[in-house]
Design a protein around this motif. Structure first.
Motif, PDB file in Angstrom:
ATOM      1  N   MET A   1      -5.267   8.041  10.264  1.00  0.00           N
ATOM      2  CA  MET A   1      -4.779   8.858   9.168  1.00  0.00           C
ATOM      3  C   MET A   1      -3.759   8.090   8.317  1.00  0.00           C
ATOM      4  SD  MET A   1      -2.930  12.601   9.237  1.00  0.00           S
ATOM      5  CE  MET A   1      -1.432  11.951   9.980  1.00  0.00           C
ATOM      6  N   HIS A   2      -2.845   7.393   8.994  1.00  0.00           N
ATOM      7  CA  HIS A   2      -1.836   6.633   8.255  1.00  0.00           C
ATOM      8  C   HIS A   2      -2.503   5.552   7.399  1.00  0.00           C
ATOM      9  CE1 HIS A   2       1.196   8.723  10.452  1.00  0.00           C
ATOM     10  NE2 HIS A   2       0.929   8.150  11.610  1.00  0.00           N
ATOM     11  N   ARG A   3      -3.471   4.880   7.959  1.00  0.00           N
ATOM     12  CA  ARG A   3      -4.147   3.813   7.213  1.00  0.00           C
ATOM     13  C   ARG A   3      -4.901   4.384   6.015  1.00  0.00           C
ATOM     14  NH1 ARG A   3      -5.437   1.945  12.456  1.00  0.00           N
ATOM     15  NH2 ARG A   3      -7.505   2.881  12.280  1.00  0.00           N
ATOM     16  N   SER A   4      -5.539   5.506   6.217  1.00  0.00           N
ATOM     17  CA  SER A   4      -6.348   6.052   5.125  1.00  0.00           C
ATOM     18  C   SER A   4      -5.475   6.453   3.944  1.00  0.00           C
ATOM     19  CB  SER A   4      -7.169   7.256   5.619  1.00  0.00           C
ATOM     20  OG  SER A   4      -6.326   8.350   5.945  1.00  0.00           O
ATOM     21  N   TRP A   5      -4.319   7.009   4.214  1.00  0.00           N
ATOM     22  CA  TRP A   5      -3.434   7.376   3.117  1.00  0.00           C
ATOM     23  C   TRP A   5      -2.920   6.137   2.388  1.00  0.00           C
ATOM     24  CZ3 TRP A   5      -3.394  11.621   0.646  1.00  0.00           C
ATOM     25  CH2 TRP A   5      -3.673  12.839   1.290  1.00  0.00           C
ATOM     26  N   MET A   6      -2.552   5.104   3.138  1.00  0.00           N
ATOM     27  CA  MET A   6      -2.078   3.874   2.484  1.00  0.00           C
ATOM     28  C   MET A   6      -3.177   3.231   1.644  1.00  0.00           C
ATOM     29  SD  MET A   6       1.138   3.422   3.081  1.00  0.00           S
ATOM     30  CE  MET A   6       1.416   1.689   2.709  1.00  0.00           C
ATOM     31  N   LYS A   7      -4.431   3.425   2.061  1.00  0.00           N
ATOM     32  CA  LYS A   7      -5.549   2.791   1.338  1.00  0.00           C
ATOM     33  C   LYS A   7      -5.799   3.423  -0.030  1.00  0.00           C
ATOM     34  CE  LYS A   7      -8.056   0.867   5.279  1.00  0.00           C
ATOM     35  NZ  LYS A   7      -9.257   0.945   6.137  1.00  0.00           N
ATOM     36  N   ASN A   8      -5.184   4.565  -0.309  1.00  0.00           N
ATOM     37  CA  ASN A   8      -5.384   5.130  -1.648  1.00  0.00           C
ATOM     38  C   ASN A   8      -4.682   4.302  -2.724  1.00  0.00           C
ATOM     39  OD1 ASN A   8      -2.659   5.866  -1.772  1.00  0.00           O
ATOM     40  ND2 ASN A   8      -3.045   8.063  -1.936  1.00  0.00           N
ATOM     41  N   GLN A   9      -3.944   3.269  -2.292  1.00  0.00           N
ATOM     42  CA  GLN A   9      -3.328   2.335  -3.231  1.00  0.00           C
ATOM     43  C   GLN A   9      -4.195   1.096  -3.460  1.00  0.00           C
ATOM     44  OE1 GLN A   9       1.157   2.050  -2.577  1.00  0.00           O
ATOM     45  NE2 GLN A   9       0.517   3.051  -0.675  1.00  0.00           N
ATOM     46  N   GLY A  10      -5.420   1.137  -2.927  1.00  0.00           N
ATOM     47  CA  GLY A  10      -6.341   0.034  -3.152  1.00  0.00           C
ATOM     48  C   GLY A  10      -6.122  -1.147  -2.238  1.00  0.00           C
ATOM     49  N   LEU A  11      -5.700  -0.898  -1.021  1.00  0.00           N
ATOM     50  CA  LEU A  11      -5.405  -1.973  -0.074  1.00  0.00           C
ATOM     51  C   LEU A  11      -6.634  -2.304   0.765  1.00  0.00           C
ATOM     52  CD1 LEU A  11      -1.916  -0.663   1.060  1.00  0.00           C
ATOM     53  CD2 LEU A  11      -2.358  -2.601  -0.456  1.00  0.00           C
ATOM     54  N   PRO A  12      -6.982  -3.574   0.907  1.00  0.00           N
ATOM     55  CA  PRO A  12      -8.120  -3.964   1.748  1.00  0.00           C
ATOM     56  C   PRO A  12      -7.882  -3.623   3.213  1.00  0.00           C
ATOM     57  CG  PRO A  12      -7.433  -5.768   0.303  1.00  0.00           C
ATOM     58  CD  PRO A  12      -6.373  -4.720   0.227  1.00  0.00           C
ATOM     59  N   ALA A  13      -8.945  -3.473   3.970  1.00  0.00           N
ATOM     60  CA  ALA A  13      -8.839  -3.084   5.381  1.00  0.00           C
ATOM     61  C   ALA A  13      -8.043  -4.091   6.192  1.00  0.00           C
ATOM     62  CB  ALA A  13     -10.231  -2.908   5.973  1.00  0.00           C
ATOM     63  N   ASP A  14      -8.163  -5.405   5.862  1.00  0.00           N
ATOM     64  CA  ASP A  14      -7.476  -6.400   6.686  1.00  0.00           C
ATOM     65  C   ASP A  14      -5.977  -6.461   6.430  1.00  0.00           C
ATOM     66  OD1 ASP A  14      -7.403  -7.630   4.228  1.00  0.00           O
ATOM     67  OD2 ASP A  14      -8.531  -9.423   4.828  1.00  0.00           O
ATOM     68  N   THR A  15      -5.495  -5.657   5.471  1.00  0.00           N
ATOM     69  CA  THR A  15      -4.041  -5.534   5.302  1.00  0.00           C
ATOM     70  C   THR A  15      -3.399  -4.989   6.569  1.00  0.00           C
ATOM     71  OG1 THR A  15      -4.338  -5.074   2.941  1.00  0.00           O
ATOM     72  CG2 THR A  15      -2.227  -4.466   3.899  1.00  0.00           C
ATOM     73  N   PHE A  16      -4.187  -4.212   7.329  1.00  0.00           N
ATOM     74  CA  PHE A  16      -3.654  -3.518   8.501  1.00  0.00           C
ATOM     75  C   PHE A  16      -4.071  -4.215   9.798  1.00  0.00           C
ATOM     76  CE2 PHE A  16      -4.483  -0.648   4.985  1.00  0.00           C
ATOM     77  CZ  PHE A  16      -3.221  -0.103   4.778  1.00  0.00           C
ATOM     78  N   ASP A  17      -4.012  -5.555   9.772  1.00  0.00           N
ATOM     79  CA  ASP A  17      -4.449  -6.320  10.935  1.00  0.00           C
ATOM     80  C   ASP A  17      -3.298  -6.683  11.864  1.00  0.00           C
ATOM     81  OD1 ASP A  17      -3.113  -8.185   9.424  1.00  0.00           O
ATOM     82  OD2 ASP A  17      -4.843  -9.512   9.098  1.00  0.00           O
ATOM     83  N   GLY A  18      -2.131  -6.060  11.666  1.00  0.00           N
ATOM     84  CA  GLY A  18      -0.995  -6.349  12.535  1.00  0.00           C
ATOM     85  C   GLY A  18       0.015  -7.292  11.929  1.00  0.00           C
ATOM     86  N   ARG A  19      -0.181  -7.718  10.690  1.00  0.00           N
ATOM     87  CA  ARG A  19       0.789  -8.622  10.048  1.00  0.00           C
ATOM     88  C   ARG A  19       2.116  -7.886   9.830  1.00  0.00           C
ATOM     89  NH1 ARG A  19      -2.514  -9.898   4.729  1.00  0.00           N
ATOM     90  NH2 ARG A  19      -4.170  -9.732   6.288  1.00  0.00           N
ATOM     91  N   PRO A  20       3.232  -8.615   9.752  1.00  0.00           N
ATOM     92  CA  PRO A  20       4.543  -7.963   9.576  1.00  0.00           C
ATOM     93  C   PRO A  20       4.599  -7.132   8.302  1.00  0.00           C
ATOM     94  CG  PRO A  20       4.818 -10.268  10.205  1.00  0.00           C
ATOM     95  CD  PRO A  20       3.353 -10.083   9.912  1.00  0.00           C
ATOM     96  N   ILE A  21       5.097  -5.934   8.438  1.00  0.00           N
ATOM     97  CA  ILE A  21       5.278  -5.046   7.293  1.00  0.00           C
ATOM     98  C   ILE A  21       6.726  -5.194   6.809  1.00  0.00           C
ATOM     99  CG2 ILE A  21       5.227  -2.669   6.474  1.00  0.00           C
ATOM    100  CD1 ILE A  21       3.200  -2.081   8.695  1.00  0.00           C
ATOM    101  N   ILE A  22       6.878  -5.639   5.578  1.00  0.00           N
ATOM    102  CA  ILE A  22       8.199  -5.940   5.032  1.00  0.00           C
ATOM    103  C   ILE A  22       8.566  -4.905   3.969  1.00  0.00           C
ATOM    104  CG2 ILE A  22       9.620  -7.652   3.866  1.00  0.00           C
ATOM    105  CD1 ILE A  22       8.602  -8.484   6.685  1.00  0.00           C
ATOM    106  N   GLY A  23       9.610  -4.167   4.228  1.00  0.00           N
ATOM    107  CA  GLY A  23      10.120  -3.235   3.234  1.00  0.00           C
ATOM    108  C   GLY A  23      10.965  -3.959   2.198  1.00  0.00           C
ATOM    109  N   ILE A  24      10.787  -3.581   0.952  1.00  0.00           N
ATOM    110  CA  ILE A  24      11.628  -4.105  -0.127  1.00  0.00           C
ATOM    111  C   ILE A  24      12.446  -2.919  -0.642  1.00  0.00           C
ATOM    112  CG2 ILE A  24      11.687  -5.247  -2.367  1.00  0.00           C
ATOM    113  CD1 ILE A  24       8.984  -6.501  -1.682  1.00  0.00           C
ATOM    114  N   CYS A  25      13.688  -2.892  -0.249  1.00  0.00           N
ATOM    115  CA  CYS A  25      14.597  -1.770  -0.517  1.00  0.00           C
ATOM    116  C   CYS A  25      15.251  -2.006  -1.873  1.00  0.00           C
ATOM    117  CB  CYS A  25      15.637  -1.701   0.597  1.00  0.00           C
ATOM    118  SG  CYS A  25      16.709  -0.277   0.558  1.00  0.00           S
ATOM    119  N   ASN A  26      14.847  -1.261  -2.882  1.00  0.00           N
ATOM    120  CA  ASN A  26      15.171  -1.587  -4.263  1.00  0.00           C
ATOM    121  C   ASN A  26      16.146  -0.578  -4.878  1.00  0.00           C
ATOM    122  OD1 ASN A  26      15.204  -2.670  -6.821  1.00  0.00           O
ATOM    123  ND2 ASN A  26      12.986  -2.784  -7.030  1.00  0.00           N
ATOM    124  N   THR A  27      17.240  -1.103  -5.421  1.00  0.00           N
ATOM    125  CA  THR A  27      18.218  -0.257  -6.118  1.00  0.00           C
ATOM    126  C   THR A  27      18.021  -0.319  -7.631  1.00  0.00           C
ATOM    127  OG1 THR A  27      19.816  -2.085  -6.017  1.00  0.00           O
ATOM    128  CG2 THR A  27      19.971  -0.377  -4.322  1.00  0.00           C
TER     129      THR A  27
END
Length: 554
Positions: A1-27
């Motif tokens: 479910m989490h992956r499917s929602w993120m994919k509505n931004q046009g993300l390829p399936a291999d984006t979710f292969d376990g690579r580090p997820i980096i937040g960019i905290c923007n002010t």
């Protein structure tokens, strides 16, 4: 479910292969002009994250805009820190890049990230290009204080003042003086939370974009190495930062922010540490408001790495302190050049031989007060004068330019009820402008005392952060017109020449004139904010690292 929602931004399936997820905290915010260019910086960070094999996700947090937010951005620093903390803790990210710039955005995001303690790197937005007016460089903030005094004294016309305004802010970025924004960017670098060189690169310089991209690459490796703020923000790191603050002539606001940050990460730090470790550090950075130049010249001269190297060569640096680069501080700066000794001075030609922040105590400030020697007038550092009291900032504005005001250059101006609880939020009003009648005599500085802050771009013999504050029943509330006050900066003493018995009688009759907020964030703030000697954080957040909702649910 989490992956499917993120994919509505046009993300390829291999984006979710376990690579580090980096937040960019923007002010980023158009209401925070210093940070209005951070969306572009974020894109540069993303490039670096992708290049290093990570997956970047940008998210907004509350942006404390110093120039527009009322009553003062300081009131919302803790709110912004809480926002960042919960956004980082409760989203599925492995590391975070903090995009900061304007004064309070740097400490607030570092405080929030420290409370969560996942791999973190700071990227500042950088200073504006030098202000220009009629062929001369003018510094943001500092020139405003100078020119406004000149208008009051009759030395400058209002038309010229408005004309000068047009040239002060020529590009994206924060203040190009050594104000709080540049000071806190320097503190982030001195603490080891950035890549070398972060503090001074101008906002519109292409090298700022390069640093952002390199930081995006670096955070991925920091996640792989599990290099966290608690590994970097050690006692040695804070001692390094205090000494670097003395060398750059940094803002008094850094005292509050580093005390709060240390409280979040669980490192013991107090006002005495600021005096002990900063007292014998010469101020070698010749920048406004203490000196002559601006941030463009500072960067061209070698920037903060050259200063840190100089501090190390004075024997005042913990050289092995770990940094976000993965190496010790000395490894980062040992070969840093100084291209302009007129901007980064040799210690023999320092602006102030003993810079840093002077911490004063006495019966007027039992828990301490601070003064910035490099911005003060030497002849006023030891002074005794008659108190002229303003009971509020409104009282000050109503009376300061009244020709009937009983004041002269030997007096001590006292401003009450402008501390954390009193304003509320501890606004930057401590550097009270001098009365017009005094300015017209050619006097440009007087001793001023308050529980408020002042802008890092300001100057003068100003005693700030008096604790306890007036609204908390501190002795400052008891000062009356005509009382004699003694300031002894070399002796670190601030004394109200009134007997203990008289002060006790005044205290017994004292009733706070400050109304308490009813409801909302303002009530939470006033009920839980600590005093200046503890960093003005919330009492329930100090030492709270690792608290809150667990990340296991991700």
């Amino acid at each position: 479910m989490h992956r499917s929602w993120m994919k509505n931004q046009g993300l390829p399936a291999d984006t979710f292969d376990g690579r580090p997820i980096i937040g960019i905290c923007n002010t980023w915010s158009e209401l925070t002009p210093c940070n209005a260019h951070l969306r572009d910086i974020a894109e540069r960070v993303k490039r670096g994250v992708y290049e290093a094999g990570g997956f970047p996700v940008e998210f907004p947090v509350f942006s404390c805009g110093e120039s527009t937010l009322r009553p003062t951005a300081m009131m919302f620093r803790n709110l912004a820190a809480m926002d960042a903390e919960e956004a980082i803790r409760n989203n599925p990210i492995d590391g975070v890049v903090l995009l900061v710039g304007c004064d309070k955005t740097t400490p607030s995001l570092m405080m929030g990230a420290a409370s969560v303690d996942i791999p973190t790197i700071v990227v500042s937005g950088g200073p504006m290009l030098n202000g220009k007016w009629r062929g001369k460089s003018v510094g943001s903030g500092t020139a405003i204080w100078q020119f406004s005094e000149m208008v009051k004294s009759g030395e400058m016309t209002l038309e010229d003042f408005m004309d000068a305004e047009q040239g002060m802010a020529r590009s994206a970025g924060s203040c190009m003086t050594m104000g709080t924004a540049s000071t806190m960017a320097s503190m982030a670098e001195a603490l080891g939370m950035t890549l070398p060189g972060n503090a001074a690169i101008p906002a519109v310089d292409a090298r700022r974009q390069v640093l952002a991209q390199l930081s995006g690459r670096r955070i991925v490796d920091m996640v792989k190495d599990d290099l966290k703020p608690s590994d970097i923000l050690t006692r040695q790191a804070f001692e390094n930062a205090i000494r670097v603050n003395g060398a750059i002539g940094g803002s008094t606001n850094a005292v509050l922010h580093l005390l709060a940050l240390a409280g979040r990460i669980g490192v013991p730090l107090n006002l005495e540490d600021w005096d002990q470790f900063g007292r014998d550090v010469p101020t070698i950075v010749n920048l406004q408001p203490s000196g002559e130049f601006l941030m463009e010249e500072f960067y061209d001269a070698g920037g903060l790495p050259a200063v840190i190297r100089a501090v190390g060569e004075m024997g005042l640096l913990h050289k092995d302190a770990l940094t976000a680069s993965g190496t010790g501080m000395w490894e980062n700066v040992k070969n840093a050049p100084n291209y302009n000794p007129d901007v980064i001075l040799p210690k023999e030609k320092a602006l102030t031989a003993s810079g840093g922040i002077a911490v004063l105590r006495g019966n007027l400030a039992p828990k301490g007060a601070v003064l910035k020697p490099s911005a003060a007038s030497p002849h006023l550092l030891t002074h005794r004068g008659r108190a002229v009291v303003f009971e509020s900032i409104e009282d000050y504005h109503a009376r300061v330019n009244d020709p009937a005001l009983d004041i002269d250059a030997s007096c001590v101006m006292v401003l009450k009820y402008c501390g954390p609880k009193g304003y509320p939020g501890m606004a930057e009003v401590g550097n009270m402008g001098l009365p017009a009648k005094v300015l017209k005599t050619g006097v440009t500085d007087m001793v001023r005392i308050s529980d408020a802050r002042m802008s890092g771009t300001a100057y003068g013999t100003v005693v700030l952060h008096v604790a306890p504050e007036a609204a908390d029943g501190g002795p400052l509330a008891l000062v009356q017109n005509g009382d004699m006050i003694e300031l002894d900066v070399p002796g670190r003493h601030l004394h109200l020449d009134v007997s203990d018995a008289e002060l006790a009688a005044r205290k017994a009759a004292w009733v706070s004139p400050v109304p308490k907020p009813q409801g909302g964030y303002a009530q939470l703030y006033v009920e839980h904010v600590t005093q200046a000697d503890e960093g003005v954080d919330f009492d329930f957040l100090r030492g709270c690292r690792g608290s809150g909702i667990g990340r296991d649910s991700h």
